[in-house]
Structure formats: C-alpha cells, structure tokens
Design a protein around this motif. Structure first.
Motif, mmCIF file in Angstrom:
data_model
loop_
_atom_site.group_PDB
_atom_site.id
_atom_site.type_symbol
_atom_site.label_atom_id
_atom_site.label_comp_id
_atom_site.label_asym_id
_atom_site.label_seq_id
_atom_site.Cartn_x
_atom_site.Cartn_y
_atom_site.Cartn_z
ATOM 1 N N SER A 228 26.298 84.359 1.058
ATOM 2 C CA SER A 228 26.790 84.208 2.449
ATOM 3 C C SER A 228 25.808 83.496 3.486
ATOM 4 N N GLY A 229 24.419 83.599 3.150
ATOM 5 C CA GLY A 229 23.664 82.953 4.144
ATOM 6 C C GLY A 229 23.313 83.950 5.079
ATOM 7 N N LEU A 230 23.888 85.429 5.248
ATOM 8 C CA LEU A 230 23.459 86.370 5.979
ATOM 9 C C LEU A 230 22.073 86.914 5.602
ATOM 10 N N ILE A 231 21.676 87.539 6.809
ATOM 11 C CA ILE A 231 20.088 87.966 6.811
ATOM 12 C C ILE A 231 20.176 89.531 6.977
ATOM 13 N N TYR A 232 19.559 90.132 5.856
ATOM 14 C CA TYR A 232 19.641 91.684 6.179
ATOM 15 C C TYR A 232 18.053 92.072 6.555
ATOM 16 N N ILE A 233 17.967 92.482 7.807
ATOM 17 C CA ILE A 233 16.640 93.004 8.209
ATOM 18 C C ILE A 233 16.401 94.470 8.781
ATOM 19 N N SER A 234 15.071 94.904 8.503
ATOM 20 C CA SER A 234 14.853 96.256 8.839
ATOM 21 C C SER A 234 15.136 96.322 10.367
ATOM 22 N N PRO A 235 15.602 97.682 10.813
ATOM 23 C CA PRO A 235 15.552 97.791 12.166
ATOM 24 C C PRO A 235 14.315 98.082 13.268
ATOM 25 N N SER A 236 14.305 98.110 14.208
ATOM 26 C CA SER A 236 13.332 97.887 15.211
ATOM 27 C C SER A 236 12.845 99.406 15.350
ATOM 28 N N GLY A 237 11.619 99.799 15.185
ATOM 29 C CA GLY A 237 11.164 100.900 15.590
ATOM 30 C C GLY A 237 10.969 102.082 14.897
ATOM 31 N N LEU A 238 11.641 102.383 13.776
ATOM 32 C CA LEU A 238 12.132 103.158 12.981
ATOM 33 C C LEU A 238 10.975 103.512 11.841
ATOM 34 N N ASP A 239 10.675 104.803 11.559
ATOM 35 C CA ASP A 239 9.725 105.106 10.364
ATOM 36 C C ASP A 239 10.570 104.659 8.977
ATOM 37 N N TYR A 240 9.774 103.856 8.200
ATOM 38 C CA TYR A 240 10.178 103.374 7.145
ATOM 39 C C TYR A 240 10.853 104.473 6.061
ATOM 40 N N GLU A 241 10.359 105.826 5.885
ATOM 41 C CA GLU A 241 10.783 106.836 5.537
ATOM 42 C C GLU A 241 12.373 107.185 5.691
ATOM 43 N N ASP A 242 12.446 107.164 7.117
ATOM 44 C CA ASP A 242 13.677 107.550 7.870
ATOM 45 C C ASP A 242 15.053 106.338 7.568
ATOM 46 N N ILE A 243 14.466 105.202 7.414
ATOM 47 C CA ILE A 243 15.566 104.084 7.335
ATOM 48 C C ILE A 243 16.538 104.359 6.252
ATOM 49 N N ARG A 244 17.787 104.295 6.665
ATOM 50 C CA ARG A 244 18.919 104.483 5.464
ATOM 51 C C ARG A 244 19.470 103.156 5.462
ATOM 52 N N GLU A 245 20.344 103.027 4.388
ATOM 53 C CA GLU A 245 20.973 101.728 4.072
ATOM 54 C C GLU A 245 21.885 101.259 5.266
#
Ligand SMILES: [Zn+2]
Length: 221
Positions: free
Chosen positions: A39-56
């Motif tokens: 698709s060319g879409l870019i999946y990026i981590s959110p700003s300012g969250l602890d990595y252990e807390d980042i959910r799908e």
C-alpha cells in the motif's frame, strides 16, 4: 480506503521493545517505522510513550503526505524524517532511529565511523558520516539526515543519535546492532592505537560476497 495491516502494527510495537532490551535507546527516545510495500503506507511509533506500554492499536499509520490514515495518537515527532527517507530510498521498508551510547559519542565529536569490521562493511556501507546539526523534529533535521545518509544504511545525527535503514525489520535491527557494536570497537581501538580501516576493494569484495555468495541455496528437485 487502503487496507491496514495489523501484523505491521504488531511488528513496530515489538521492535520498540527490542530496541530497549538491546540497549539501543532509553526511555521514550527514538522511533521505529515500517512501510507496507503493497500500500505504501507507513506504520510509525507514537510520540512520547514508553515502548513497553505501546500496544498494537497505538501505532499510527501515515501516507506519504504525512496525513494520518489510521490511529488516534500523535505520531513520532520525527515523522518527516521517516517519510522523507522512504521517499528518497525505494529499497528501504524499515527505519529505526535510536539513541545508542557509542554511536552517539562519535556524533558528539562530529566524527565518521569507517568500515572496520566485516559485518559493518557487508550490511552498512564503506562508512557512515555525521549529518549537519538541526533541532529534533524539524524539517532541517530530516533534510540533513537524508542528505548524509545517501545510499548507505545508517547515518549519525550529531548530539542526538543514529538513523538506521533496511529492506525489512530484521535487516534494520541487524544494521542498528552492527553500527553500535562497530562504534564501540572503533572507540576502544582509538584508545589503544590506530585503527586499521578496510580498503575500498576489500569492502566491495565483502559486499559482493554478502549479496551473492553467502548463505544457503535451495536445490531444485
Ligand atoms: Zn531522537
């Protein structure tokens, strides 16, 4: 509406935890993205969250115009950097921006990291150079980093960290690990003598070997 790939969201979230576990960054610093080749879409981590807390479901999906296609959170402040690299490098589908210790030391001194080991020469390039300084999150940082990255697979961001790229997540994690290991070796070597840098023809031979001769060939039945 383009199809959202939840496997890529899961992979971005997992890569953030890997970065922390491997000591490639601390706290909430750094960011990870993957491009869906379909698709060319870019999946990026959110700003300012602890990595252990980042959910799908926290992963933000952007298009090449930096518009949010899916997700409720703000994307990483370095979104311009990620999207700019994908635009400049069709061969790249995975990016890690980390804040590792030894690579950052070289960036503080505005030094380059030459190819001093076989693994580095094979998957990163003949060397990596330091981009011109710009404040985090700015269009200038993206512009300077993309220029200094060129066709190599990593670049030093002065007084900040590094940017690593690869064809997929496995490749970029390997690049990030090898860059930091090489930086550590280079700094140690500088403290006790004069490091010997691989010659251009040796680097080319190793890159050819890695691309064409290394690994297993599956036999046709
Ligand atoms: Zn950063």
């Amino acid at each position: 509406m383009p199809k959202i790939n939840n496997e890529l969201k899961k992979a971005v979230a997992g890569a953030g935890v890997t970065m922390i576990q491997q000591g490639l960054t601390v706290g909430t610093w750094g960011n990870v993205s993957l491009r869906d080749p379909e698709s060319g879409l870019i999946y990026i981590s959110p700003s300012g969250l602890d990595y252990e807390d980042i959910r799908e479901e926290d992963i933000v999906v952007l298009n090449e115009e930096l518009e949010i296609v899916d997700g409720c959170l703000r994307p990483s402040i370095e979104k311009r950097l990620h999207v700019g690299v994908y635009r400049a490098r069709p061969d790249v589908n995975a990016i890690i921006h980390d804040h590792p210790l030894h690579s950052s030391v070289l960036g503080v001194n505005r030094m380059e990291l030459p190819a001093i080991s076989e693994d580095f020469a094979q998957i990163v390039g003949d060397k990596i150079i330091c981009a011109d300084y710009a404040l985090p999150g700015t269009p200038e940082l993206a512009e300077n980093a993309i220029k200094a990255l060129g066709e190599r697979n990593a670049v030093l961001l002065p007084n900040h960290g590094t940017l690593c790229v690869g064809k997929d997540l496995k490749a970029v994690l390997r690049v990030a690990h090898v860059v930091e290991k090489a930086a550590h070796i280079y700094i140690l070597a500088l403290t006790i003598g004069t490091p010997h840098v691989l010659a251009a023809e040796q680097i080319q031979a190793m890159q050819y070997f890695a691309r064409h001769l290394y690994g297993q060939v599956v036999c046709a039945e």
